[in-house]
Design a protein around this motif. Structure first.
Motif, mmCIF file in Angstrom:
data_model
loop_
_atom_site.group_PDB
_atom_site.id
_atom_site.type_symbol
_atom_site.label_atom_id
_atom_site.label_comp_id
_atom_site.label_asym_id
_atom_site.label_seq_id
_atom_site.Cartn_x
_atom_site.Cartn_y
_atom_site.Cartn_z
ATOM 1 N N MET A 74 57.255 111.289 10.514
ATOM 2 C CA MET A 74 57.662 112.603 10.948
ATOM 3 C C MET A 74 56.486 113.553 10.747
ATOM 4 N N ASP A 75 56.198 114.329 11.765
ATOM 5 C CA ASP A 75 55.081 115.273 11.706
ATOM 6 C C ASP A 75 55.515 116.563 11.015
ATOM 7 N N VAL A 76 54.661 117.024 10.123
ATOM 8 C CA VAL A 76 54.888 118.297 9.439
ATOM 9 C C VAL A 76 53.827 119.263 9.936
ATOM 10 N N THR A 77 54.278 120.273 10.644
ATOM 11 C CA THR A 77 53.337 121.250 11.189
ATOM 12 C C THR A 77 52.975 122.279 10.115
ATOM 13 N N LEU A 78 51.982 123.081 10.433
ATOM 14 C CA LEU A 78 51.569 124.141 9.524
ATOM 15 C C LEU A 78 52.720 125.121 9.294
ATOM 16 N N ALA A 79 53.447 125.427 10.338
ATOM 17 C CA ALA A 79 54.591 126.346 10.212
ATOM 18 C C ALA A 79 55.656 125.759 9.291
ATOM 19 N N ASP A 80 55.896 124.440 9.416
ATOM 20 C CA ASP A 80 56.870 123.786 8.540
ATOM 21 C C ASP A 80 56.420 123.864 7.079
ATOM 22 N N GLN A 81 55.151 123.589 6.846
ATOM 23 C CA GLN A 81 54.629 123.643 5.477
ATOM 24 C C GLN A 81 54.705 125.061 4.920
ATOM 25 N N ALA A 138 67.468 121.323 9.701
ATOM 26 C CA ALA A 138 67.626 121.022 11.129
ATOM 27 C C ALA A 138 66.479 120.143 11.613
ATOM 28 N N LYS A 139 65.298 120.389 11.107
ATOM 29 C CA LYS A 139 64.138 119.616 11.557
ATOM 30 C C LYS A 139 64.001 118.306 10.800
ATOM 31 N N PHE A 140 64.164 118.334 9.478
ATOM 32 C CA PHE A 140 63.861 117.156 8.662
ATOM 33 C C PHE A 140 65.086 116.359 8.235
ATOM 34 N N GLY A 141 66.261 116.923 8.357
ATOM 35 C CA GLY A 141 67.481 116.208 7.986
ATOM 36 C C GLY A 141 67.467 115.800 6.522
ATOM 37 N N ASN A 142 67.763 114.526 6.254
ATOM 38 C CA ASN A 142 67.824 114.023 4.881
ATOM 39 C C ASN A 142 66.445 113.696 4.317
ATOM 40 N N ALA A 143 65.409 113.854 5.110
ATOM 41 C CA ALA A 143 64.049 113.542 4.643
ATOM 42 C C ALA A 143 63.523 114.611 3.693
#
Length: 117
Positions: free
Chosen positions: A1-8, A107-112
């Motif tokens: 799963m990609d983690v973008t800068l905005a996500d971080q 919503a983006k990562f779910g259970n991760a």
């Protein structure tokens, strides 16, 4: 799963908010303990028969008239109440922001991702 800068950035922002909430909880706990101490002091002051009573300021005791000591205790109680209300409002605002970030991140990562205490 990609983690973008905005996500971080969202994850980091959530972490900072969570830290602030914990700090506010600690302050509220201390203020509530101080409020209990003030209430006990007021009760003891009611029972005091002396016209002058020792009053702690910093690390020193001063002898104050009973009425002056009662007024100071009441001021301290009022200040503590207002500080508690302000901190509670700030905590509610932070929790609201955290809830919005949680919704976005789950919503983006779910259970991760785990954002629970």
């Amino acid at each position: 799963m990609d983690v973008t800068l905005a996500d971080q950035e969202n994850i980091n922002h959530f972490s900072r908010l969570n830290t602030k909430v914990h700090e506010i909880n600690a302050k509220l706990k201390a203020l509530k303990a101080a409020a209990e101490d003030i209430e006990e002091a007021e009760n003891e002051l009611m029972l005091a028969e002396d016209e002058e009573v020792p009053y702690l300021v910093g690390e020193c005791f001063f002898h104050l008239e009973k009425e002056v000591a009662e007024a100071r205790l009441q001021e301290a109680a009022n200040e503590g109440t207002s500080q508690c209300a302000a901190l509670s409002n700030e905590r509610a605002s932070l929790l609201k922001q955290m809830a919005a970030l949680k919704k976005t991140l789950y919503a983006k990562f779910g259970n991760a991702i785990n954002l629970e205490e």
